[in-house]
Design a protein around this motif. Structure first.
Motif, PDB file in Angstrom:
ATOM      1  N   SER A  79      16.976 -53.502 -48.646  1.00  0.00           N
ATOM      2  CA  SER A  79      16.779 -52.455 -49.646  1.00  0.00           C
ATOM      3  C   SER A  79      16.404 -53.052 -50.998  1.00  0.00           C
TER       4      SER A  79
ATOM      5  N   ASP B 182      20.185 -48.020 -56.050  1.00  0.00           N
ATOM      6  CA  ASP B 182      19.395 -48.708 -55.036  1.00  0.00           C
ATOM      7  C   ASP B 182      18.350 -47.727 -54.537  1.00  0.00           C
TER       8      ASP B 182
ATOM      9  N   THR C 169       9.180 -56.326 -53.356  1.00  0.00           N
ATOM     10  CA  THR C 169      10.565 -55.969 -53.659  1.00  0.00           C
ATOM     11  C   THR C 169      11.427 -57.213 -53.453  1.00  0.00           C
TER      12      THR C 169
ATOM     13  N   TYR D  35      22.307 -51.839 -51.447  1.00  0.00           N
ATOM     14  CA  TYR D  35      22.718 -51.021 -50.300  1.00  0.00           C
ATOM     15  C   TYR D  35      22.650 -51.811 -48.995  1.00  0.00           C
TER      16      TYR D  35
ATOM     17  N   ASN E  92      16.860 -47.419 -51.891  1.00  0.00           N
ATOM     18  CA  ASN E  92      16.918 -47.058 -50.477  1.00  0.00           C
ATOM     19  C   ASN E  92      18.250 -46.459 -50.049  1.00  0.00           C
ATOM     20  N   ASP E  93      19.081 -46.085 -50.985  1.00  0.00           N
ATOM     21  CA  ASP E  93      20.352 -45.444 -50.647  1.00  0.00           C
ATOM     22  C   ASP E  93      20.064 -44.107 -49.974  1.00  0.00           C
TER      23      ASP E  93
ATOM     24  N   LYS F  18       8.155 -46.288 -57.232  1.00  0.00           N
ATOM     25  CA  LYS F  18       9.256 -45.717 -56.468  1.00  0.00           C
ATOM     26  C   LYS F  18      10.261 -44.939 -57.325  1.00  0.00           C
TER      27      LYS F  18
END
Length: 414
Positions: free
Chosen positions: A255, A304, A228, A251, A306-307, A294
């Protein structure tokens, strides 16, 4: 029996309705790409936009339509998004052969000419000049366009720092960027295409070397162990040492900002095309696979990954469009046939979703797509229609059309 016939008729009617314009990429039972209907929609939307553009002033290039507005926000030629609208018009000309789009594409491209006559304002010269004049030169061979492209590539090269090995992205103070140290953002991977092109069309070999160096240094420093990406890496401008990595538009620093990852997918796919370096092909697959693994079920990312507000976080159609376009090209390079098929199928499914009622702008505004996110930490262009989403959407559709017709990604439609 009458009730049974009635039920069968209702089922048939419902099936016909499901095969409506909203599913342009796929007709009932045949998986046929409905190009004529689809590009007719794109032409109609762009015609509406043309009619709305002011016929005076310096800010006449469409950038975004904010949620609830219905009206385009316009920018001048120095805005980083200025090349997407003329690029979209060139793609419409390629798709349809309609001289109207060629005339308008030339007019709006030429507004950007001063970029080739002034010092570099930032790294986005690729987005600005290559998407406009680059597409124009590919389709027309106009020598004026070539001269502008070559001058712009030389201008972009002035931002290259040999001590770091990358191009400086923002030559100005930006929060958290440790100015005047050297910053490099993931978006810059796309701008390398201008340097590669110039090196093959009369420019210096040094332009090619700069592009390769930038890609290699970014590959080493701008990704986590799981592939990532960080949005930005800050380097010591004198020693080239990595100072820190941050995620300016995502984020959090740890992330995965969706569009940043899509820039990486697109950028390393393009770098493999231009260099045939197997390391770039391998890396393009690694950054692609973590993104695909993902994604939500509909394949359109949240802004995002990972929000913590997911599933109530905003989506980013622009990241989906960029990725779909990149995947179509990547699928032509991957030697593993099953993996190549997976990339192609994922791209088509992304485009099918973007072409559904949930994402097409239709009467909401005259853009192509809804639900893109520009810079959520700044509360800017959140859940909006944004010009670069439209640009990569039509690019992806053209690429898919070419592949279905047995052509290459970079061929010119006849």
């Amino acid at each position: 029996m009458d009730k049974l016939l009635l039920m069968m008729n209702l089922i048939i009617k419902k099936g016909i309705m499901l095969c409506s314009f909203a599913l342009m990429l796929q007709s009932c039972g045949s998986n046929k790409f409905l190009t004529d209907k689809h590009f007719a929609y794109l032409e109609a939307q762009s015609s509406r936009t043309l009619k709305a553009i002011p016929d005076y002033g310096d800010t006449v290039i469409p950038r975004n339509v904010n949620k609830g507005s219905g009206k385009w926000h316009y920018v001048g030629y120095q805005d980083w998004t200025s090349g997407f609208w003329p690029g979209e018009l060139w793609y419409l000309y390629e798709a349809t052969g309609n001289q109207k789009w060629k005339t308008e594409a030339d007019k709006f491209s030429r507004l950007l000419t001063p970029l080739s006559q002034m010092p570099a304002i930032d790294h986005d010269l690729g987005f600005m000049v290559y998407n406009s004049f680059g597409n124009g030169y590919r389709l027309t061979g106009n020598p004026d366009y070539k001269e502008i492209l070559l001058r712009s590539a030389d201008t972009l090269a002035t931002l290259f720092n040999p001590k770091v090995g990358t191009i400086l992205s923002w030559p100005r103070p930006v929060p958290n960027m440790e100015w005047p140290q050297h910053n490099t953002i993931m978006d810059n991977m796309i701008n390398l295409e201008l340097l590669f092109w110039a090196s093959k069309n009369g420019g210096s070999q040094k332009l090619y070397d700069m592009a390769v160096s930038h890609a290699e240094v970014t590959m080493k420093n701008q990704f986590r162990p799981d592939y990532t990406s960080y949005h930005v890496v800050i380097y010591d401008k004198e020693t080239g040492k990595k100072i820190k990595a941050v995620t300016h538009q995502g984020y959090a620093d740890n992330s995965m900002w969706a569009r940043g990852q899509s820039w990486a997918i697109y950028g390393y796919t393009m770098c493999y095309r231009e260099t045939k370096n197997p390391e770039f092909l391998d890396f393009a697959q690694k950054v692609t696979d973590v993104y695909l693994n993902k994604l939500p079920a509909d394949l359109i990312p949240f802004w995002d990954f990972n929000d913590p507000d997911i599933p109530n976080a905003p989506r980013d159609a622009s990241a989906a469009a960029v990725t779909a376009s990149a995947l179509l090209e990547l699928s032509t390079f991957v030697p593993d046939k099953s993996k190549a098929k997976e990339y192609r199928q994922k791209a088509e499914k992304m485009l099918a979703e973007l072409s559904s009622d949930g994402y097409l702008s239709k009467n909401t505004n005259s853009a192509f797509l809804l639900h893109s996110t520009g810079h959520k930490p700044n509360n800017s262009e959140v859940d909006a229609s944004i010009i670069y989403a439209d640009y990569y959407y039509i690019e992806a559709l053209l690429r898919l059309k070419k592949l279905k017709e047995g052509q290459t990604i970079l061929s010119v439609l006849k």
